[in-house]
Scaffold this motif. Structure first.
Motif, PDB file in Angstrom:
ATOM      1  N   SER A   2       0.841  -1.187   0.000  1.00 24.56           N
ATOM      2  CA  SER A   2       0.000   0.000   0.000  1.00 24.56           C
ATOM      3  C   SER A   2       0.885   1.249   0.000  1.00 24.56           C
ATOM      4  O   SER A   2       1.886   1.309   0.712  1.00 24.56           O
ATOM      5  N   ILE A   3       0.503   2.209  -0.805  1.00 18.07           N
ATOM      6  CA  ILE A   3       1.255   3.465  -0.910  1.00 18.07           C
ATOM      7  C   ILE A   3       0.538   4.528  -0.081  1.00 18.07           C
ATOM      8  O   ILE A   3      -0.661   4.764  -0.263  1.00 18.07           O
ATOM      9  N   ASP A   4       1.257   5.149   0.830  1.00 21.91           N
ATOM     10  CA  ASP A   4       0.671   6.245   1.599  1.00 21.91           C
ATOM     11  C   ASP A   4       1.107   7.581   1.003  1.00 21.91           C
ATOM     12  O   ASP A   4       1.852   7.631   0.017  1.00 21.91           O
ATOM     13  N   THR A   5       0.643   8.674   1.588  1.00 26.66           N
ATOM     14  CA  THR A   5       0.938   9.994   1.012  1.00 26.66           C
ATOM     15  C   THR A   5       2.425  10.330   1.091  1.00 26.66           C
ATOM     16  O   THR A   5       2.943  10.992   0.184  1.00 26.66           O
ATOM     17  N   GLU A   6       3.107   9.866   2.122  1.00 28.73           N
ATOM     18  CA  GLU A   6       4.541  10.152   2.226  1.00 28.73           C
ATOM     19  C   GLU A   6       5.325   9.432   1.130  1.00 28.73           C
ATOM     20  O   GLU A   6       6.267   9.979   0.553  1.00 28.73           O
ATOM     21  N   THR A   7       4.946   8.201   0.830  1.00 29.44           N
ATOM     22  CA  THR A   7       5.597   7.466  -0.250  1.00 29.44           C
ATOM     23  C   THR A   7       5.297   8.116  -1.592  1.00 29.44           C
ATOM     24  O   THR A   7       6.177   8.232  -2.447  1.00 29.44           O
ATOM     25  N   ILE A  17       8.652  15.636 -10.112  1.00 32.37           N
ATOM     26  CA  ILE A  17       7.329  16.148 -10.443  1.00 32.37           C
ATOM     27  C   ILE A  17       6.823  16.903  -9.231  1.00 32.37           C
ATOM     28  O   ILE A  17       6.789  16.370  -8.114  1.00 32.37           O
ATOM     29  N   ARG A  18       6.411  18.135  -9.436  1.00 36.59           N
ATOM     30  CA  ARG A  18       5.877  18.915  -8.329  1.00 36.59           C
ATOM     31  C   ARG A  18       4.414  18.545  -8.138  1.00 36.59           C
ATOM     32  O   ARG A  18       3.604  18.654  -9.055  1.00 36.59           O
ATOM     33  N   VAL A  19       4.102  18.074  -6.939  1.00 31.62           N
ATOM     34  CA  VAL A  19       2.729  17.708  -6.595  1.00 31.62           C
ATOM     35  C   VAL A  19       2.358  18.494  -5.349  1.00 31.62           C
ATOM     36  O   VAL A  19       3.069  18.452  -4.344  1.00 31.62           O
ATOM     37  N   GLU A  20       1.253  19.191  -5.427  1.00 30.70           N
ATOM     38  CA  GLU A  20       0.776  19.958  -4.270  1.00 30.70           C
ATOM     39  C   GLU A  20       0.334  18.996  -3.172  1.00 30.70           C
ATOM     40  O   GLU A  20      -0.087  17.873  -3.436  1.00 30.70           O
ATOM     41  N   ASP A  21       0.404  19.462  -1.924  1.00 30.97           N
ATOM     42  CA  ASP A  21       0.062  18.616  -0.786  1.00 30.97           C
ATOM     43  C   ASP A  21      -1.368  18.094  -0.847  1.00 30.97           C
ATOM     44  O   ASP A  21      -1.637  16.955  -0.462  1.00 30.97           O
ATOM     45  N   ASP A  22      -2.295  18.910  -1.340  1.00 32.31           N
ATOM     46  CA  ASP A  22      -3.688  18.464  -1.391  1.00 32.31           C
ATOM     47  C   ASP A  22      -3.925  17.415  -2.478  1.00 32.31           C
ATOM     48  O   ASP A  22      -4.945  16.729  -2.459  1.00 32.31           O
ATOM     49  N   ALA A  23      -2.992  17.250  -3.422  1.00 35.95           N
ATOM     50  CA  ALA A  23      -3.134  16.258  -4.479  1.00 35.95           C
ATOM     51  C   ALA A  23      -2.457  14.937  -4.135  1.00 35.95           C
ATOM     52  O   ALA A  23      -2.637  13.944  -4.849  1.00 35.95           O
ATOM     53  N   LEU A  24      -1.697  14.897  -3.049  1.00 38.94           N
ATOM     54  CA  LEU A  24      -0.973  13.676  -2.677  1.00 38.94           C
ATOM     55  C   LEU A  24      -1.887  12.495  -2.347  1.00 38.94           C
ATOM     56  O   LEU A  24      -1.598  11.372  -2.768  1.00 38.94           O
ATOM     57  N   PRO A  25      -2.994  12.678  -1.627  1.00 40.33           N
ATOM     58  CA  PRO A  25      -3.863  11.511  -1.382  1.00 40.33           C
ATOM     59  C   PRO A  25      -4.413  10.905  -2.675  1.00 40.33           C
ATOM     60  O   PRO A  25      -4.484   9.675  -2.805  1.00 40.33           O
ATOM     61  N   GLY A  26      -4.769  11.717  -3.626  1.00 39.89           N
ATOM     62  CA  GLY A  26      -5.253  11.208  -4.910  1.00 39.89           C
ATOM     63  C   GLY A  26      -4.167  10.466  -5.668  1.00 39.89           C
ATOM     64  O   GLY A  26      -4.421   9.429  -6.283  1.00 39.89           O
ATOM     65  N   LEU A  27      -2.939  11.002  -5.609  1.00 34.10           N
ATOM     66  CA  LEU A  27      -1.820  10.340  -6.271  1.00 34.10           C
ATOM     67  C   LEU A  27      -1.534   8.988  -5.622  1.00 34.10           C
ATOM     68  O   LEU A  27      -1.309   7.987  -6.307  1.00 34.10           O
ATOM     69  N   ALA A  28      -1.582   8.947  -4.290  1.00 30.55           N
ATOM     70  CA  ALA A  28      -1.369   7.681  -3.576  1.00 30.55           C
ATOM     71  C   ALA A  28      -2.448   6.682  -3.961  1.00 30.55           C
ATOM     72  O   ALA A  28      -2.167   5.490  -4.154  1.00 30.55           O
ATOM     73  N   GLN A  29      -3.676   7.141  -4.116  1.00 28.05           N
ATOM     74  CA  GLN A  29      -4.771   6.252  -4.504  1.00 28.05           C
ATOM     75  C   GLN A  29      -4.553   5.706  -5.917  1.00 28.05           C
ATOM     76  O   GLN A  29      -4.793   4.535  -6.180  1.00 28.05           O
TER      77      GLN A  29
END
Length: 95
Positions: A2-7, A17-29
């Motif tokens: 499982s990938i979490d937001t920190e990973t 790749i610059r990813v905003e903090d609010d987009a990290l949960p979606g990226l992890a999903q």
């Protein structure tokens, strides 16, 4: 796995790749969905199945590797602005 937001943040940083903090949960999903699909593929039994390069069975046409128009050095060097000893001569660019 499982990938979490920190990973996801670390993967984005490694990929530069610059990813905003609010987009990290979606990226992890999205990463988790991709890994889930890969896990499904690993469950498929592929014993005895030949690897393939295309979905349609076809043979590549192969030709003999023969020189058919060689031995024309003089004709080729007629195009050279400067030819010496059977070669194209070019100005020196590195000192």
């Amino acid at each position: 796995m499982s990938i979490d937001t920190e990973t996801a943040r670390r993967v984005a940083k490694l990929a530069r790749i610059r990813v905003e903090d609010d987009a990290l949960p979606g990226l992890a999903q999205e990463f988790n969905a991709i890994l889930g699909f890969i896990e499904q593929l690993s469950e498929v039994d592929v014993d005895g199945i030949e690897p393939m390069t295309s979905v349609t069975p076809q043979r590549l046409f192969r030709r003999d590797d023969l020189v058919t128009d060689g031995d024309q050095q003089d004709k080729v060097l007629e195009n050279a602005p400067d030819a010496r000893e059977g070669f194209f001569a070019v100005p020196k660019v590195v000192e």
